[in-house]
Scaffold this motif. Structure first.
Motif, PDB file in Angstrom:
ATOM      1  N   ARG A 111       0.826  -1.212   0.000  1.00  0.00           N
ATOM      2  CA  ARG A 111       0.000   0.000   0.000  1.00  0.00           C
ATOM      3  C   ARG A 111       0.858   1.260   0.000  1.00  0.00           C
ATOM      4  N   ASP A 112       1.959   1.205   0.756  1.00  0.00           N
ATOM      5  CA  ASP A 112       2.814   2.383   0.940  1.00  0.00           C
ATOM      6  C   ASP A 112       4.114   1.933   1.607  1.00  0.00           C
ATOM      7  N   PRO A 113       5.071   2.850   1.813  1.00  0.00           N
ATOM      8  CA  PRO A 113       6.347   2.461   2.429  1.00  0.00           C
ATOM      9  C   PRO A 113       6.208   1.828   3.811  1.00  0.00           C
ATOM     10  N   SER A 114       5.254   2.309   4.622  1.00  0.00           N
ATOM     11  CA  SER A 114       5.104   1.749   5.968  1.00  0.00           C
ATOM     12  C   SER A 114       4.656   0.286   5.903  1.00  0.00           C
ATOM     13  N   TYR A 119       6.261  -5.408   6.450  1.00  0.00           N
ATOM     14  CA  TYR A 119       6.548  -6.723   5.841  1.00  0.00           C
ATOM     15  C   TYR A 119       7.937  -7.215   6.243  1.00  0.00           C
ATOM     16  N   THR A 120       8.929  -6.307   6.283  1.00  0.00           N
ATOM     17  CA  THR A 120      10.300  -6.722   6.595  1.00  0.00           C
ATOM     18  C   THR A 120      10.457  -7.221   8.027  1.00  0.00           C
ATOM     19  N   LYS A 121       9.443  -6.977   8.854  1.00  0.00           N
ATOM     20  CA  LYS A 121       9.480  -7.455  10.247  1.00  0.00           C
ATOM     21  C   LYS A 121       8.541  -8.641  10.459  1.00  0.00           C
ATOM     22  N   SER A 122       7.971  -9.147   9.380  1.00  0.00           N
ATOM     23  CA  SER A 122       6.946 -10.176   9.474  1.00  0.00           C
ATOM     24  C   SER A 122       7.505 -11.593   9.331  1.00  0.00           C
ATOM     25  N   ASP A 123       6.677 -12.563   9.666  1.00  0.00           N
ATOM     26  CA  ASP A 123       7.061 -13.969   9.507  1.00  0.00           C
ATOM     27  C   ASP A 123       7.207 -14.346   8.036  1.00  0.00           C
ATOM     28  N   TRP A 317       1.575 -13.630  -1.716  1.00  0.00           N
ATOM     29  CA  TRP A 317       0.976 -12.337  -2.049  1.00  0.00           C
ATOM     30  C   TRP A 317      -0.152 -12.014  -1.073  1.00  0.00           C
ATOM     31  N   GLU A 318      -1.007 -12.991  -0.791  1.00  0.00           N
ATOM     32  CA  GLU A 318      -2.141 -12.787   0.128  1.00  0.00           C
ATOM     33  C   GLU A 318      -1.647 -12.498   1.534  1.00  0.00           C
ATOM     34  N   ALA A 319      -0.607 -13.219   1.974  1.00  0.00           N
ATOM     35  CA  ALA A 319      -0.069 -13.033   3.331  1.00  0.00           C
ATOM     36  C   ALA A 319       0.531 -11.624   3.481  1.00  0.00           C
ATOM     37  N   ILE A 320       1.220 -11.166   2.450  1.00  0.00           N
ATOM     38  CA  ILE A 320       1.829  -9.835   2.508  1.00  0.00           C
ATOM     39  C   ILE A 320       0.753  -8.751   2.473  1.00  0.00           C
ATOM     40  N   ARG A 321      -0.244  -8.924   1.632  1.00  0.00           N
ATOM     41  CA  ARG A 321      -1.319  -7.947   1.548  1.00  0.00           C
ATOM     42  C   ARG A 321      -2.068  -7.809   2.871  1.00  0.00           C
ATOM     43  N   ALA A 322      -2.111  -8.898   3.624  1.00  0.00           N
ATOM     44  CA  ALA A 322      -2.866  -8.892   4.888  1.00  0.00           C
ATOM     45  C   ALA A 322      -2.119  -8.225   6.046  1.00  0.00           C
ATOM     46  N   ILE A 323      -0.823  -7.964   5.850  1.00  0.00           N
ATOM     47  CA  ILE A 323      -0.027  -7.341   6.918  1.00  0.00           C
ATOM     48  C   ILE A 323      -0.517  -5.913   7.171  1.00  0.00           C
ATOM     49  N   GLN A 324      -0.705  -5.598   8.438  1.00  0.00           N
ATOM     50  CA  GLN A 324      -1.174  -4.245   8.815  1.00  0.00           C
ATOM     51  C   GLN A 324      -0.020  -3.391   9.320  1.00  0.00           C
TER      52      GLN A 324
END
Length: 324
Positions: A111-114, A119-123, A317-324
């Protein structure tokens, strides 16, 4: 010479040798393809100095900018050959060894840089980075924001169909081609150094790059429409070679990773601040800054482009899109 004096001299020699060993300096090579004025370089230089400080001078890191040690493909190969110890490079190159990690280039995944930084801190990032590490032995220690890719063109573009038939320069990287081709553009892989001239003489009608690149390369001089397509939120990885990582102690591994992540965070902030300022700067220069219907672009990409064509997993793709 008395036995006592021999003993004292021997002990002194051991102390000196130990001191020299403790402070032995190992010289490392850190390579990238960016200019010395860009934060990818300035913050790497800071990181090199900071690592030297935190390791009490045991490591001296020389940073080689602007393709001094080769183009991006060359320095990635250098990790394998041992000619470089660490590099800054995009995930499109990591994907040559481990395709799934390239899903981060799929249009509109972030969605944006944040969202990218989250994502870079995600599983899911840890899993994809481990997949690359398992395949190559190289270790991704940090990720920095490179910029959001937008479009410049001869005519205003507000929706996907406006690109139909437009001759557009796009890097010859599969995921970069996804959005333009989904919208019907005629893509052309012109060398980066020749893009300005190609736009100027009409070889192509459009190109895409982050705002910082559009400004640095002066594409705005030959394209009056800055189209905020925002199709890829781009990033760069800091990567350490398999052999160098294996040579580091656990303590040094922690130092290298922490410092490189601090440098990446500083780089990200600099790029974000520059991008925000550039939108207003372009408007002040009299350029036509165009907002687009991103939902329309995204809909066309999802309908016309298959994840499998790139070796990506839709579940990633779905897992990354779901990251808040």
């Amino acid at each position: 010479m008395s036995s006592r004096l021999k003993t004292l001299l021997g002990a002194a020699a051991i102390v000196v040798a130990s001191a020299l060993t403790a402070h032995a300096e190992t010289t490392l090579k850190w390579a990238h393809v960016y200019e010395t004025s860009e934060p990818f370089h300035t913050e790497s230089v800071w990181a090199a100095q900071e690592i030297a400080k935190r390791t009490n001078g045991r490591y001296k890191i020389d940073v080689y900018p602007a393709s001094q040690l080769g183009k991006e493909a060359d320095i990635n190969q250098g990790l394998k050959l041992g000619t470089v110890d660490m590099i800054i490079s995009g995930s499109s190159f990591a994907a040559r060894d481990f395709k799934p990690i390239g899903v981060t280039y799929f249009p509109y995944i972030f969605r944006d840089p944040s969202h990218l930084i989250a994502y870079t801190k995600s599983d899911v990032f840890k899993r994809l980075a481990k997949g690359y590490e398992d395949k190559t032995g190289n270790v991704i220690t940090a990720v920095s924001y490179y910029g959001t890719r937008h479009t410049t063109s001869n005519t205003a573009i507000t929706k996907c169909s406006d690109l139909k038939g437009v001759k557009m320069r796009v890097p010859d990287v599969p995921a970069y081609l996804a959005m333009p081709r989904a919208c019907g553009a005629n893509t052309t892989p012109i060398a980066f150094a020749e893009v300005y001239l190609a736009l100027q003489n009409g070889t192509v009608d459009a190109q895409e790059n982050p705002l910082t690149t559009i400004e640095a390369k002066k594409f705005f001089e030959v394209q009056k429409n800055i189209v905020l397509s925002g199709h890829i939120v781009d990033h760069l990885n800091t990567v350490i070679s398999k052999s160098r990582w294996a040579s580091l102690s656990d303590e040094d591994k922690t130092i290298f990773r922490e410092v490189m992540q601090e440098a990446a965070a500083k780089t990200t902030k600099i790029i974000e601040d520059r991008e925000k300022a550039l939108v207003d700067d372009f408007k002040k220069r009299g350029l036509n800054v165009v907002e687009v219907d991103k939902a329309d672009f995204e809909k066309n990409v999802l309908e016309k482009v298959k994840f499998e064509d790139f070796g990506y997993e839709k579940s990633d793709w779905e897992a990354i899109r779901a990251i808040q």
